[in-house]
Design a protein around this motif. Structure first.
Motif, short mmCIF file in Angstrom:
data_model
loop_
_atom_site.label_atom_id
_atom_site.label_comp_id
_atom_site.label_asym_id
_atom_site.label_seq_id
_atom_site.Cartn_x
_atom_site.Cartn_y
_atom_site.Cartn_z
N PHE A 26 -23.95 -7.21 26.47
CA PHE A 26 -24.32 -7.77 25.17
C PHE A 26 -25.84 -7.82 24.99
N PRO A 27 -26.52 -6.68 24.96
CA PRO A 27 -27.98 -6.72 24.89
C PRO A 27 -28.52 -7.35 23.61
N ALA A 28 -27.91 -7.08 22.47
CA ALA A 28 -28.41 -7.66 21.22
C ALA A 28 -28.22 -9.17 21.20
N ALA A 29 -27.07 -9.64 21.66
CA ALA A 29 -26.81 -11.08 21.70
C ALA A 29 -27.76 -11.78 22.67
N MET A 30 -28.07 -11.15 23.79
CA MET A 30 -29.00 -11.75 24.74
C MET A 30 -30.41 -11.81 24.15
N ARG A 31 -30.80 -10.78 23.39
CA ARG A 31 -32.11 -10.79 22.74
C ARG A 31 -32.19 -11.94 21.73
N ARG A 32 -31.12 -12.13 20.95
CA ARG A 32 -31.10 -13.25 19.98
C ARG A 32 -31.13 -14.59 20.70
N ALA A 33 -30.41 -14.70 21.80
CA ALA A 33 -30.38 -15.96 22.55
C ALA A 33 -31.77 -16.28 23.10
N LEU A 34 -32.45 -15.27 23.63
CA LEU A 34 -33.79 -15.51 24.16
C LEU A 34 -34.78 -15.88 23.06
N ALA A 35 -34.63 -15.28 21.89
CA ALA A 35 -35.50 -15.63 20.76
C ALA A 35 -35.24 -17.08 20.33
N ALA A 36 -33.98 -17.48 20.33
CA ALA A 36 -33.64 -18.86 19.95
C ALA A 36 -34.18 -19.85 20.98
N ILE A 37 -34.13 -19.49 22.25
CA ILE A 37 -34.65 -20.37 23.30
C ILE A 37 -36.16 -20.55 23.13
N GLY A 38 -36.84 -19.48 22.76
CA GLY A 38 -38.29 -19.55 22.59
C GLY A 38 -38.74 -20.50 21.50
N SER A 39 -37.87 -20.79 20.56
CA SER A 39 -38.25 -21.68 19.47
C SER A 39 -37.81 -23.13 19.71
N GLN A 40 -37.19 -23.40 20.85
CA GLN A 40 -36.73 -24.76 21.15
C GLN A 40 -37.88 -25.59 21.72
N PRO A 41 -37.88 -26.89 21.42
CA PRO A 41 -38.91 -27.76 22.01
C PRO A 41 -38.68 -27.92 23.52
N ASP A 42 -39.75 -28.27 24.23
CA ASP A 42 -39.67 -28.42 25.68
C ASP A 42 -38.60 -29.44 26.10
#
Length: 65
Positions: A26-42
Motif C-alpha cells: 500500500f505505497p500510496a496509503a503509507m505516503r498519506r499516513a506519513l503526511a498525516a503524521i507530520g501534521s500532528q502535534p508532538d
C-alpha cells in the motif's frame, strides 16, 4: 549469541518485515499516513507512541507469560 539477543533481533526483523510489507502492498496509503503524521502535534504523537508501547508490552507479556 545469548538467547535474549537472538529474540531481540528476531523481533526487530519481524517488525521490519511487517512494515516493509505494508509499504510494498500500500505505497500510496503509507505516503498519506506519513503526511498525516507530520501534521500532528508532538503531544498526540507522544500519546500514540505510549499507547503503542503499552500494547506491545501487553502482547508480549500475554504470549510469553
Amino acid at each position: 549469541m545469548e538467547t535474549g539477543l537472538i529474540e531481540l533481533f528476531s523481533a526487530l526483523g519481524l517488525v521490519l518485515a511487517v512494515e516493509g510489507a505494508l509499504y510494498a502492498a500500500f505505497p500510496a496509503a503509507m505516503r498519506r499516513a506519513l503526511a498525516a503524521i507530520g501534521s500532528q502535534p508532538d503531544q498526540a504523537l507522544r500519546v500514540g507512541g505510549l499507547l503503542a508501547l503499552a500494547t506491545g508490552v501487553v502482547i508480549v507479556w500475554m504470549v510469553r507469560g
